[in-house]
Write an enzyme that holds these catalytic residues in place. Structure first.
Site, short mmCIF file in Angstrom:
data_model
loop_
_atom_site.label_atom_id
_atom_site.label_comp_id
_atom_site.label_asym_id
_atom_site.label_seq_id
_atom_site.Cartn_x
_atom_site.Cartn_y
_atom_site.Cartn_z
N LYS B 79 5.28 13.06 3.78
CA LYS B 79 5.69 11.85 3.07
C LYS B 79 5.50 12.05 1.57
O LYS B 79 4.50 12.63 1.13
CB LYS B 79 4.87 10.66 3.56
CG LYS B 79 5.30 9.32 3.01
CD LYS B 79 4.43 8.19 3.58
CE LYS B 79 4.88 6.82 3.11
NZ LYS B 79 4.01 5.74 3.63
N SER B 154 6.65 2.04 5.91
CA SER B 154 7.25 2.73 4.78
C SER B 154 7.50 4.22 4.99
O SER B 154 8.28 4.82 4.26
CB SER B 154 6.34 2.56 3.55
OG SER B 154 5.11 3.21 3.75
N SER B 178 2.57 1.38 8.32
CA SER B 178 3.61 2.28 7.80
C SER B 178 3.76 3.61 8.54
O SER B 178 4.70 4.35 8.27
CB SER B 178 3.37 2.57 6.32
OG SER B 178 3.78 1.49 5.54
#
Lengths: 98, 501
Positions: B79, B154, B178
């Protein structure tokens, strides 16, 4: 009870947060933040008398360590991402004093 | 025995044991990314040559055949809010445009030492604030099950990458769901470890008392391998825990004997889509058939988790994001000729550099922490947080884990909720409690809705007892085979090459 935020409230918060909002942003945020703060009001109905606040969810024991010397980041690496490295091994910023 | 569509770290290592090189494995995944990253848009940076060099180093080291290095030669997606030395790290924000960190996050150092090969950085909601991966400066990620839908967020890029078989494993971060919510929307496994289990050093801070880095994988076994590689204390993060890291993988084969699983039925009465409810009830039946005792657990304060979270997280974010000021790194707005002073530079940099959702949360947090409101909002929320944790502590006196759906709905359409923040926040109802309490929580594929979209089954466990969650989920996964199927846009070619000897 609905929480209403005036444009002046929003501008005061924006100044604290170092944000220069456009007029349309300020209007939109006044509405949206007011709605969200109203939604938060439900928390006020919960009895929290004598309940301690949680800051760290797992432990509250401070961690100690030895203060040992180690190499710091080389200056050129630290400056490599600067928008304006200025050329003298420093971060250059706009004028601070009149 | 995994289906051919499921390529696990064990499959990759088996191929390597038979003579396939890490470079060949890396090329397979880079080719798949090249073929399918557009339209999915899982990756915002593809490591390409760098990844191939790292893979070649693994081949030279011999780690790829050493069982002490189970991730050596295994590709991984990271990420974009996790710091990677020499590789862009922007948290999908304009304010970090062009930022190339001079250091690795601790999890990255550990993965490199383990021989994992970083194939790229994945898209996310800006600074991990959002539930859809639509709030990204580079545009939205799409769900591999239906390109018209969001992958969740997210960490949507990491989840979509694994679901579409563009990377066998990935790292995400979870501040309010997330990791678990996109894992549920994309039909894969996602785990938020106990707060303190994994070092946060090098994770771009959003809410420091809630943030945790954790694994995405196609199988529970792979999530266990990845968690083991990144877990454990770190002197660079004073909130990382000295709690011993158990051998997660070794215990996976032993199901928890006669587990007692709590379900907060009352919490599930309202706002859960009928299809999700049906899938959840079916999943609970599977657990019962496997010998679990299901009991009702009242979590009376859980209904307040969302408002509590949306006070605490923005408050911490408003403080953490103060560092983005256009001076030391990232984007700086040009000084205006009208007011060429330092404060104006700060204010314009931040207004132009941050997107709407980030500005909204900075403003909310600033308000909640400002004079006259601090006690009413922030202190109150931190007290309610204690009450939510006490509910769970009471439940864990008689249950081994709490089960609930990961999300109240399946993946929704792109653009459907982005204009209404409160509606977006409401979707976090089942995930934010684990962050507020610090407890570990895992989402495992828990069935499909009638149109074939994945539904997530979530287990929440005792602090530092990820092992029980992994064992429960591995046992469930064995008897609930929906995870074996790949989404329609998954890239299954090229496949892992046949052994050369």
């Amino acid at each position: 009870m609905a929480t209403r935020l005036t444009l002046a409230d929003v501008e005061r918060i924006a100044a604290l947060a170092h944000l220069e909002l456009t007029a349309s942003e300020a209007e939109r945020f006044a509405q949206q933040l007011g709605d969200i703060l109203t939604y938060f009001d439900q928390l006020q109905h919960i009895d929290t008398t004598g309940v301690p606040a949680t800051t760290n969810p797992v432990t509250s024991v401070p961690v100690m360590r030895e203060d040992t010397l180690r190499p710091s980041m080389p200056r050129d690496e630290a400056l490599a991402n600067a928008p304006d490295p200025g050329g003298h091994g420093l971060f250059r910023v706009p004028k601070v004093l009149g | 025995m995994p289906a051919p569509d499921v390529q696990t770290t064990a499959d990759i290592r088996a191929a390597m044991a038979d003579g396939v090189t890490a470079v060949e494995i890396c090329s397979v995944y880079l080719d798949r990314i090249a073929a399918q990253n557009d339209p999915i848009h899982a990756f915002t940076h593809i490591a390409g040559e760098q990844a191939l060099e790292d893979a070649a180093a693994v081949d030279a080291s011999g780690q790829g055949r050493d069982t002490a290095f189970p991730l050596a030669g295994v590709p991984i997606a990271i990420k974009d809010n996790i710091s990677t030395r020499g590789m862009p790290t922007t948290a999908s924000s304009r304010i970090l445009a062009g930022f190339v960190p001079p250091y690795d996050a601790t999890v990255i150092e550990r993965l490199r030492a383990a021989g994992a090969v970083i194939v790229g950085k994945t898209n996310c909601d800006e600074f991990a604030m959002g539930s859809t991966t639509e709030h990204s400066v580079s545009g939205p990620t799409r769900n591999p099950w239906d390109l018209a839908r969001v992958p969740g967020g997210s960490s949507g890029g990491s989840a979509a990458a694994v679901a579409a078989r563009l990377s066998p494993i990935a790292l995400g971060s979870d501040t309010g769901g997330s990791i678990r919510q996109p894992a549920a929307f994309c039909g894969i496994v996602g785990l938020k470890p106990t707060y303190g289990r994994v070092s946060r050093y090098g994770l771009l801070a959003f809410a420091s008392s809630l943030d945790q880095i954790g694994p995405f994988a196609l199988t529970v076994a792979d999530a266990a391998v990845l968690l083991a590689a990144i877990a454990g204390p770190d002197p660079a993060d004073a909130t990382s825990s000295a709690e011993p890291v158990p051998p997660f993988s070794a215990s996976l084969g032993e199901p928890v004997a006669h587990p007692t699983i709590g379900v907060p039925w009352k919490l599930l009465e309202d706002g859960v889509d009928a299809d999700v409810s049906t899938a959840f009830t079916t999943a609970i039946d599977v657990l019962r058939t496997q010998g679990a005792t299901i009991v009702d657990v009242p979590l009376p304060h859980a209904i307040y988790a969302v408002p509590t979270y949306y006070v605490v997280a923005p408050a911490e974010a408003s403080s953490n994001l103060a560092r983005y000021d256009g001076v030391r790194f990232g984007f700086r707005a040009p000084a205006g000729a009208d007011r060429p002073d330092l404060d104006t530079m700060y204010n314009r940099t931040r207004d132009t550099g941050f997107g709407d959702e980030v500005k909204r949360r900075i403003m909310l947090g600033t308000y909640a922490l400002s004079a006259g409101y601090y006690d009413a909002y922030y202190v109150k929320a931190q007290q309610v947080r204690t009450l939510i944790r006490r509910d769970y502590d009471t439940a864990f006196e008689r249950v081994d884990a709490v089960a609930m759906p990961t999300t109240p709905t399946v993946a929704f359409g792109l653009g459907e909720r982005s204009a209404d923040p409160l509606r977006m926040y409401a979707g976090d109802v089942f995930t934010v409690s684990a962050n507020l309490t610090g407890l570990p929580a895992l989402s495992v594929p828990g069935g499909r809705d009638p149109s074939g979209l994945p539904v997530g089954l979530q287990f929440v466990g005792r602090a530092f007892d990820e092992a029980t969650l992994l064992r429960l989920a591995a046992n469930y996964e064995r008897d609930a085979p929906c995870w074996r199927e790949a989404p329609p846009t998954a890239v299954l070619a090229p496949s892992i090459p046949a052994p050369t000897r």
